[in-house]
Design an enzyme around this catalytic site. Sequence first.
Site, mmCIF file in Angstrom:
data_model
loop_
_atom_site.group_PDB
_atom_site.id
_atom_site.type_symbol
_atom_site.label_atom_id
_atom_site.label_comp_id
_atom_site.label_asym_id
_atom_site.label_seq_id
_atom_site.Cartn_x
_atom_site.Cartn_y
_atom_site.Cartn_z
ATOM 1 N N GLY A 171 54.114 76.160 1.143
ATOM 2 C CA GLY A 171 54.492 75.864 0.001
ATOM 3 C C GLY A 171 56.276 76.009 -0.667
ATOM 4 O O GLY A 171 56.874 75.860 -1.558
ATOM 5 N N SER A 172 56.619 76.045 0.644
ATOM 6 C CA SER A 172 58.372 75.841 -0.082
ATOM 7 C C SER A 172 58.930 74.811 -0.264
ATOM 8 O O SER A 172 59.536 74.805 -1.684
ATOM 9 C CB SER A 172 58.528 75.853 1.797
ATOM 10 O OG SER A 172 59.454 74.482 2.290
ATOM 11 N N ASN A 173 57.871 73.296 0.146
ATOM 12 C CA ASN A 173 58.589 72.524 -1.455
ATOM 13 C C ASN A 173 58.017 72.682 -2.996
ATOM 14 O O ASN A 173 58.455 72.219 -3.467
ATOM 15 C CB ASN A 173 58.174 71.042 -0.693
ATOM 16 C CG ASN A 173 58.783 70.561 0.244
ATOM 17 O OD1 ASN A 173 59.553 69.825 0.460
ATOM 18 N ND2 ASN A 173 58.477 70.828 1.870
ATOM 19 N N LYS A 223 34.144 64.316 1.377
ATOM 20 C CA LYS A 223 35.544 64.067 1.019
ATOM 21 C C LYS A 223 34.850 63.392 0.148
ATOM 22 O O LYS A 223 35.570 64.107 -1.074
ATOM 23 C CB LYS A 223 36.011 63.079 1.984
ATOM 24 C CG LYS A 223 37.661 62.679 1.353
ATOM 25 C CD LYS A 223 38.728 61.781 2.493
ATOM 26 C CE LYS A 223 39.426 62.297 3.815
ATOM 27 N NZ LYS A 223 40.336 63.217 3.721
ATOM 28 N N MET A 269 47.119 68.457 4.027
ATOM 29 C CA MET A 269 47.679 68.322 5.640
ATOM 30 C C MET A 269 45.864 67.548 5.812
ATOM 31 O O MET A 269 45.575 67.741 6.888
ATOM 32 C CB MET A 269 47.686 69.156 6.473
ATOM 33 C CG MET A 269 49.251 69.780 6.330
ATOM 34 S SD MET A 269 50.289 68.823 6.665
ATOM 35 C CE MET A 269 51.006 68.864 7.915
ATOM 36 N N ARG A 270 45.840 66.275 4.245
ATOM 37 C CA ARG A 270 44.612 65.741 5.073
ATOM 38 C C ARG A 270 44.591 64.631 3.972
ATOM 39 O O ARG A 270 45.677 64.101 2.707
ATOM 40 C CB ARG A 270 43.955 65.903 3.224
ATOM 41 C CG ARG A 270 42.405 66.895 3.821
ATOM 42 C CD ARG A 270 42.162 67.448 2.784
ATOM 43 N NE ARG A 270 41.795 69.636 3.552
ATOM 44 C CZ ARG A 270 40.697 69.175 4.524
ATOM 45 N NH1 ARG A 270 39.665 68.421 4.744
ATOM 46 N NH2 ARG A 270 40.112 70.015 5.432
ATOM 47 N N LEU A 271 43.957 63.167 4.709
ATOM 48 C CA LEU A 271 44.467 62.117 4.037
ATOM 49 C C LEU A 271 43.089 61.642 2.664
ATOM 50 O O LEU A 271 42.462 62.980 2.566
ATOM 51 C CB LEU A 271 43.288 60.664 5.205
ATOM 52 C CG LEU A 271 43.836 60.795 6.447
ATOM 53 C CD1 LEU A 271 43.433 59.558 7.291
ATOM 54 C CD2 LEU A 271 45.662 59.752 6.207
ATOM 55 N N ILE A 272 43.723 60.920 1.737
ATOM 56 C CA ILE A 272 43.736 60.836 0.497
ATOM 57 C C ILE A 272 43.046 59.607 0.983
ATOM 58 O O ILE A 272 42.331 59.070 0.969
ATOM 59 C CB ILE A 272 45.010 60.857 -0.118
ATOM 60 C CG1 ILE A 272 45.860 62.124 -0.686
ATOM 61 C CG2 ILE A 272 44.677 60.030 -1.509
ATOM 62 C CD1 ILE A 272 45.648 62.849 -1.242
ATOM 63 N N HIS A 307 57.178 63.766 4.018
ATOM 64 C CA HIS A 307 57.047 63.436 5.179
ATOM 65 C C HIS A 307 58.237 64.041 6.283
ATOM 66 O O HIS A 307 58.993 63.050 5.889
ATOM 67 C CB HIS A 307 56.414 62.228 5.984
ATOM 68 C CG HIS A 307 55.852 62.030 7.008
ATOM 69 N ND1 HIS A 307 54.782 63.335 7.565
ATOM 70 C CD2 HIS A 307 56.216 61.880 8.761
ATOM 71 C CE1 HIS A 307 54.515 63.185 9.440
ATOM 72 N NE2 HIS A 307 55.481 62.136 9.758
HETATM 73 C C1 GAR Z 1 56.758 69.785 4.947
HETATM 74 O O1 GAR Z 1 57.736 69.274 5.531
HETATM 75 C C2 GAR Z 1 56.250 68.686 4.929
HETATM 76 O O2 GAR Z 1 56.953 67.151 4.900
HETATM 77 C C3 GAR Z 1 55.130 68.485 5.657
HETATM 78 O O3 GAR Z 1 54.174 69.403 5.615
HETATM 79 C C4 GAR Z 1 55.286 70.699 5.006
HETATM 80 C C5 GAR Z 1 54.732 71.398 4.494
HETATM 81 O O4 GAR Z 1 55.833 72.949 4.087
HETATM 82 N N1 GAR Z 1 53.736 67.085 5.511
HETATM 83 C C6 GAR Z 1 53.654 66.715 6.539
HETATM 84 O O5 GAR Z 1 53.229 66.329 7.806
HETATM 85 C C7 GAR Z 1 52.385 65.504 6.178
HETATM 86 N N2 GAR Z 1 52.571 64.243 6.903
HETATM 87 P P1 GAR Z 1 55.691 73.559 2.726
HETATM 88 O O6 GAR Z 1 54.955 74.021 2.502
HETATM 89 O O7 GAR Z 1 56.393 74.723 3.626
HETATM 90 O O8 GAR Z 1 56.760 73.012 2.147
#
Ligand code: GAR
Length: 196
Positions: free
Chosen positions: A12-14, A65, A90-93, A109
């Site tokens: 969850g850093s984003n 789903k 990390m799942r397809l919508i 991404h």
């Molecule tokens: C992020 O780097 C994001 O771009 C990637 O997962 C990471 C989550 O990091 N997403 C994908 O690969 C989607 N296909 P976070 O939990 O620290 O935000």
Amino acid sequence: MKKVAVFASGSGSNFQAIAEAVKDGTLKADIQLLVCDKPGAKVIERARKFNIPVFTFVPKTFASKEQFEKEIVKELEEHGVEFIVLAGYMRLIGNVLLDAYEGSIVNIHPSFLPAFPGKDAVGQALEANVAETGVTVHYVDSGMDTGPIIEQVKIPVLPGDTRETLQERIQKAEHQLYPAVINKLLQKDTVGGIVQ
Ligand code: GAR
């Protein structure tokens, strides 16, 4: 202010970068809900610190789903959510969420799409020995990281980079780019993936 839900599965850093941008006023949005498919994920702790409500679910306890996405849509509607931000979900919508929100779901991404879609984009870039990779923000459709691209930045792959050093450089860029792009989108009306 637009009501937003963030979907995440991991650290969850984003999510943190988005929540901080909302707090300091650089991202004008109202985060109504975190949706998380991993009840032990670190992102949940982060949401609690921001007093953001959390909806967690365990996908394998549902028959399909469609079933768990119906539950999600119910939660989203109860919170008046208008826009969905995927941040390491990390799942397809599937169809249920797309029918309710297509054109109002974005994803980030860790590659310069269409290169290296799917899992472990950072490892894929290292394996391919490319000189640069990137970060992409795009609308979500039913494919794997395939929807219309909104913004991208390039990130160099440096000699001696490991998965950790490259990931750190990529995530630093993500934390700058994502809140700024979301803010731009939310200040406009988006319908069907097209900015009106
Ligand atoms: C992020 O780097 C994001 O771009 C990637 O997962 C990471 C989550 O990091 N997403 C994908 O690969 C989607 N296909 P976070 O939990 O620290 O935000």
